[in-house]
Write a protein that holds these residues in place. Structure first.
Motif, short mmCIF file in Angstrom:
data_model
loop_
_atom_site.label_atom_id
_atom_site.label_comp_id
_atom_site.label_asym_id
_atom_site.label_seq_id
_atom_site.Cartn_x
_atom_site.Cartn_y
_atom_site.Cartn_z
N ALA A 1 -5.04 -1.87 -2.23
CA ALA A 1 -3.74 -1.57 -1.62
C ALA A 1 -3.00 -0.49 -2.40
N GLN B 1 1.02 1.01 -2.34
CA GLN B 1 2.38 0.92 -1.81
C GLN B 1 3.10 2.22 -2.11
N THR C 1 2.70 0.04 3.00
CA THR C 1 1.52 -0.41 2.26
C THR C 1 0.26 -0.01 3.02
N ASN D 1 -3.70 -0.65 3.23
CA ASN D 1 -4.72 -1.63 2.85
C ASN D 1 -6.09 -1.03 3.07
#
Length: 637
Positions: free
Chosen positions: A413, A415, A383, A385
Motif C-alpha cells: 500500500a 498512501q 490509498t 493497494n
C-alpha cells in the motif's frame, strides 16, 4: 709476463698524437675545440693480441669512418662506445706499425706504432655443446694470464671461480645465465687484452614437450614436462603474468605450477636465467557457464540465484544499468547475488579475473496497483493497494506537474495526497527506484471542496499584503497566520489577498485557509522590518587636530533604551591612517571603558548599556577625536 704487458700499456697511453698538423697532449685542452675535428689522446693495449680488441680514447671519435693499420689493412667495422671512445678487433694477419684514423675532414696518425703480443692463444674449446652446471675446457697457451672467461651477453666468470687454472688449460663451470655464442678471455686490465673463441659454444636450453591438462581451470595445477628445467627462473602466462612459485622434480623434467586467477588464454613461456623465453603450445582456459536464473523475473534488492558450472571463477556480476550486484554466496555450481536497486531489465554479465565474460537475460518485477480507496477527491488522502509497491520512488498524475506527497509506503500500500488541482479522469503513474515508469491505474478525481493554493510567495515582510492564487477561495470563511486571525480579501474564486500583520512573529509561520468543509494550511516565512534608525543630529564637523567636537543634550536620549546603539556617520574621504573617535559624557570624561580615543576606519558606534544610558539621560554626549569629518549621529533601535 704480466708486468711486461702492463709496462707497455702504460707507455702507449701517454702518447701524444699529431692531428691536422697540430700537436695535442693527453693533459692539454684546446680552448677553441672544433666539434668537427677528431682528437686522439690514447690508444691501447699495445702490445695487443692478434684477434684481440684495441680501444681509442679522445674527442669526436664517433666521426671516425675507418681505422687503417700499418700494412694498409682498413677496418670499417668500428664499435662506437661513445663520442670519446671507439674500439676495433685486430685481424689475425695484421702487421705492427702506426695506425691512421680517417674521418670526413681529415685523418690522424699515431706517433707510436702498434705492436703485438704473441703468447696468449686459444687452441681448443670443448665440448662445443654444453649445459649449465657442466664444465667447459679451454686449452691453449699462457692461459695463466687470463682473469675472466666471458660468455655471450657479458656473463662473466672470474678466475677465482675457475675449476682449474694453468698455463695450458682453464676449466670453468658453465653458469646458468649462459647463452649460446662465442666465449672470450680477458686479462682483466683497465683496457684489457681480449681474445675470442673461433667458434660458438652451444648452450643447452630447456625444452617443453607437453602441458597438461589443457584446457585448465584457473587455480588448478598445470604440469609441464620436458628437459633441463633447472634453468627456468620463472613461468610467464599470457598477458605477462609471471610466476616464480613452482615445484621442480629431481630429474629437472617436470614443473608443476598453479594457474593464476588472472591468467589469460595463450602460450605459456619459460623464462630462463639467461633471459631466453621458451614457448609452449597455447594454453586454453575453462570458463564459467550459466544454466538457470531463479527467480526470473526477480525483484530489485532481492536475491537472485544463478546456477551453472565453474561459477567459482566469477569475480563480479553486473546488471543492466551498470551496477554490480553484491555476491551473497558462491560455489562452483551456483552464485547468489543481490539485485541492485537501480538495475533495469536486460542482461547480467558474469566476469572472471582472467577476462572471460558470460551473460544471461533477466526481467524485473514491476510494482502493481490493484485497487484504491474511495472517495477520490482532490486535496484528500488516497490509498493505492497492490503488490511490490515498495519499489516505487515517486507517484505522479499524468499531465500534472504538481509534486505528490507520499504519506506512507509498504510493499502492499501507498498512501498519498491528491493535489488540489487534479480533477476528472486521470492516469496515476509510478516511477520505480530504477527509473522505470509504470501506468498504474486510471482514476476519476472529484474536485476538492476546500480552498487550495497553487501559487504563493515563500516569504513576506511584516505589514505587507501577499497574493495567493488557487481555487475555491469563494468558500473561505477566515484566515489565520501563526495562530492569529488576519485580514484578507478575495477577487473571485481563484485569487486571495492576505495582510501580514505588523506584529507577526518572524520565521516560518502556518497560514490556514478555513472553509465550511474544513481547512488547508501552507507555510509562509515572515521577515521582520529590521532595526529602526533615528537621526538626532546632522551637519558637518571637522575634528581636525583635536579641534572639533559635537555636544548632544540629554533630552535627545529620552527614548533610548538599553541595547540601542549610537552611530556616528563619517565622511569616508576624510579618514586618515591615524583617525580616532571618542565618546565622552557631559563632564568630558570617557563615557565607558575603552570609548576614549580609539582608532577608526569609517563609521563607529557606542553600545548603550545601563551605565551608559544613565550618563546619556543625565548629562548628554560629547563626540570628539581627530582627523575625520562627522556628518550624522543616529540612534539604532
Amino acid at each position: 709476463m704480466i708486468s711486461i704487458i702492463n709496462k707497455h700499456l702504460s707507455v702507449s697511453f701517454l702518447v701524444c698524437l699529431i692531428c691536422s698538423g697540430l700537436v695535442f697532449s693527453a693533459c692539454e685542452k684546446d680552448e677553441k675545440e672544433d666539434p668537427n675535428v677528431v682528437q686522439l689522446e690514447v690508444f691501447g693495449p699495445s702490445p695487443v693480441l692478434r684477434g684481440g680488441e684495441i680501444k681509442f680514447i679522445g674527442k669526436n671519435l664517433d666521426k671516425v669512418t675507418a681505422v687503417v693499420l700499418a700494412d694498409g689493412l682498413e677496418i670499417t667495422d668500428i664499435e662506437v662506445k661513445s663520442p670519446q671512445e671507439i674500439a676495433v678487433h685486430i685481424p689475425q694477419d695484421a702487421e705492427p706499425g702506426h695506425i691512421t684514423l680517417k674521418y670526413a675532414n681529415g685523418e690522424i696518425k699515431t706517433k707510436t706504432p702498434l705492436t703485438f703480443s704473441e703468447p696468449i692463444a686459444i687452441e681448443k674449446v670443448s665440448p662445443s655443446g654444453v649445459k649449465a652446471g657442466t664444465v667447459l675446457t679451454i686449452e691453449g697457451d699462457y692461459l695463466n694470464l687470463i682473469e675472466q672467461v666471458i660468455f655471450a651477453q657479458d656473463v662473466i666468470v672470474e678466475s677465482g671461480d675457475f675449476v682449474s687454472h694453468s698455463r695450458k688449460k682453464i676449466e670453468v663451470t658453465v653458469p646458468k645465465e649462459a647463452q649460446t655464442g662465442k666465449i672470450s678471455l680477458s686479462n682483466g686490465a683497465e683496457i684489457p687484452i681480449i681474445i675470442y673463441s673461433p667458434d660458438e659454444i652451444v648452450v643447452t636450453q630447456p625444452k617443453i614437450t607437453t602441458i597438461a591438462p589443457n584446457p585448465i581451470k584457473p587455480g588448478q595445477i598445470l604440469t609441464l614436462t620436458g628437459t633441463d628445467f633447472q634453468l627456468v627462473e620463472s613461468i610467464l602466462f599470457a598477458d605477462d603474468i609471471a610466476v616464480t612459485d613452482f615445484t621442480l622434480n629431481t630429474a629437472n623434467s617436470e614443473i608443476k605450477v598453479s594457474v593464476p586467477a588472472a591468467a589469460k588464454q595463450g602460450s605459456v613461456k619459460l623464462l630462463t636465467f639467461s633471459g631466453i623465453e621458451i614457448e609452449s603450445e597455447a594454453l586454453n582456459l575453462i570458463a564459467p557457464a550459466i544454466q538457470t536464473l531463479t527467480p526470473n523475473p526477480v525483484k530489485n534488492e532481492a536475491n537472485l540465484k544463478i546456477d551453472g558450472t565453474h561459477l567459482d571463477l566469477v569475480t563480479s556480476v553486473v546488471f543492466a544499468g551498470g551496477d554490480a550486484g553484491e555476491i551473497v554466496a558462491q560455489s562452483a555450481a551456483s552464485i547468489t547475488v543481490k539485485v541492485p536497486e537501480k538495475a533495469t531489465d536486460g542482461d547480467l554479465v558474469l566476469a572472471t579475473a582472467s577476462g572471460y565474460e558470460v551473460s544471461a537475460s533477466y526481467t524485473l518485477i514491476k510494482p502493481l496497483v490493484t485497487s484504491t480507496s474511495s472517495p477520490i477527491i482532490g486535496g484528500q488522502t488516497l490509498t493505492l493497494n497492490g503488490t511490490n509497491l515498495d519499489l516505487v520512488a515517486s507517484v505522479a498524475f499524468e499531465n500534472y506537474t504538481e509534486t505528490v506527497d507520499i504519506i506512507s509506503q509498504t510493499s502492499t500500500a501507498i498512501q498519498l495526497v491528491i493535489p488540489n488541482t487534479v480533477l476528472g479522469s486521470v492516469m496515476i503513474q509510478l516511477t520505480s527506484k530504477n527509473g522505470n515508469v509504470v501506468d498504474a491505474i486510471q482514476v476519476s478525481v472529484t474536485p476538492t471542496s476546500l480552498a487550495y493554493v497553487s501559487s504563493m510567495p515563500t516569504e513576506a515582510n511584516q505589514k505587507t499584503t501577499i497574493t495567493l492564487t488557487g481555487g475555491n477561495f469563494d468558500k473561505v470563511t477566515g484566515v489565520t497566520l501563526g495562530g492569529q486571525t488576519v485580514e484578507w480579501a478575495r477577487a473571485g474564486a481563484s485569487t486571495l489577498f492576505v495582510i501580514v500583520p505588523a506584529n507577526a512573529s518572524p520565521g516560518n509561520q502556518t497560514i490556514v485557509l478555513n472553509t465550511a468543509g474544513g481547512s488547508t494550511s501552507y507555510v509562509l516565512k515572515v521577515i521582520g522590518t529590521g532595526p529602526v534608525v533615528t537621526d538626532i543630529w546632522t551637519g558637518s564637523v571637522d575634528m581636525g587636530g583635536w579641534s572639533g567636537n559635537i555636544q548632544l543634550a540629554a533630552n535627545l536620549f529620552s527614548s533610548v533604551v538599553v541595547g540601542d546603539e549610537i552611530q556616528v556617520t563619517v565622511n569616508p574621504a576624510s579618514v586618515q591612517g591615524n583617525s580616532q573617535g571618542s565618546f565622552k559624557d557631559g563632564s568630558w570624561a570617557q563615557i565607558a571603558p575603552g570609548t576614549e580615543y580609539f582608532n577608526i576606519s569609517g563609521d563607529f558606534r557606542l553600545s548603550v548599556t545601563a551605565e551608559v544610558l544613565t550618563k546619556l539621560q543625565s548629562g548628554g554626549l560629547v563626540i570628539s577625536g581627530q582627523n575625520y569629518v562627522a556628518t550624522k549621529v543616529s540612534v539604532i533601535h
